[in-house]
Design an enzyme around this catalytic site. Structure first.
Site, PDB file in Angstrom:
ATOM      1  CG  ASN A  96      -2.020   1.015   1.153  1.00 27.01           C
ATOM      2  OD1 ASN A  96      -1.822   2.136   0.711  1.00 27.01           O
ATOM      3  ND2 ASN A  96      -3.207   0.620   1.594  1.00 27.01           N
ATOM      4  CG  ASP A 118      -9.702   5.899  -8.356  1.00 29.14           C
ATOM      5  OD1 ASP A 118     -10.439   6.873  -8.636  1.00 29.14           O
ATOM      6  OD2 ASP A 118     -10.146   4.787  -8.001  1.00 29.14           O
ATOM      7  CD  GLU A 192      -0.338  -1.692 -19.016  1.00 33.27           C
ATOM      8  OE1 GLU A 192       0.438  -2.650 -18.873  1.00 33.27           O
ATOM      9  OE2 GLU A 192      -0.291  -0.666 -18.280  1.00 33.27           O
TER      10      GLU A 192
END
Length: 214
Positions: A96, A118, A192
């Protein structure tokens, strides 16, 4: 992003300790032992399936790269890419990012890459954004003096938020592009997501900032 469960992922990661470093806390301040050299260390926070970090490793053999990814079902793809590339200057951590200072000593990292993080668009989730001030504190702790953050996103809102967050924190803006793929920037390695978004004609935003001298 919806993640497909891969029951075999944990075992696969454990079978590749030369790539996915086990017990990374024990190498805090000693990453040169893992790489066998004293080259600069660059980390990618949220490395995803590993296309960027692997590409950077191939393109820059005199730099050591560490890709950090929380989700086992995602990082397994990165392991495969690193194995196929045979790049011995790329390692991965299945940890994390909130705990970066547990794995890296002060001034052990030269650059942090944040690619297509995100956006956490809801205001109540602001603290989860990787360009929020508490994360900037973390990066500052592990970066060398005048260490850099390189940031890419397709999300205009996150980009604008991040520029303000960088500015409010006192970081120095050294590069900005509002349309990376139609700029004169050279040596871009795509992720990607970047390939996917740019193929649809979406803009890619990029910035570089660095911490000022203490």
């Amino acid at each position: 992003m919806r993640l497909r469960n891969k029951p075999w992922a944990g075992e696969y990661l454990a079978e590749n300790p030369q790539i996915v470093i086990q017990d990374p806390q024990s190498y805090k301040g000693k990453w040169h032992e893992i790489f066998g050299n004293d080259h600069p260390i660059h980390i990618e926070v949220g490395t995803g399936k590993g296309q960027f970090v692997t590409g950077m490793g191939r393109a820059n053999p005199s730099i050591n790269y560490i890709g950090i990814e929380l989700f086992e079902s995602v990082i397994v793809h990165a392991v495969k890419k690193v194995k196929e590339s045979e790049a011995n200057n790329v390692k991965l951590l299945n940890v994390n990012a909130n705990n970066l200072t547990e794995y890296f000593a002060p001034a052990e990292v030269s650059r942090v890459y944040l690619n297509f993080s995100d956006p956490w668009p809801k205001t109540k989730h602001e603290k989860r954004r990787l360009t929020y001030k508490t994360f900037l504190d973390l990066y500052k702790e592990i970066l060398v003096e005048e260490g850099e953050i390189h940031f890419k996103t397709d999300n205009q809102g996150l980009f604008e938020y991040s520029l303000k967050s960088f500015s409010d924190y006192g970081l120095k803006l050294t590069y900005i592009s509002l349309d990376l793929h139609n700029s004169d920037f050279e040596g871009n390695i795509m992720t990607e997501y970047e390939e996917k978004f740019s193929s649809k004609g979406q803009r890619i935003y990029r910035s570089e900032v660095k911490y000022e001298k203490k």
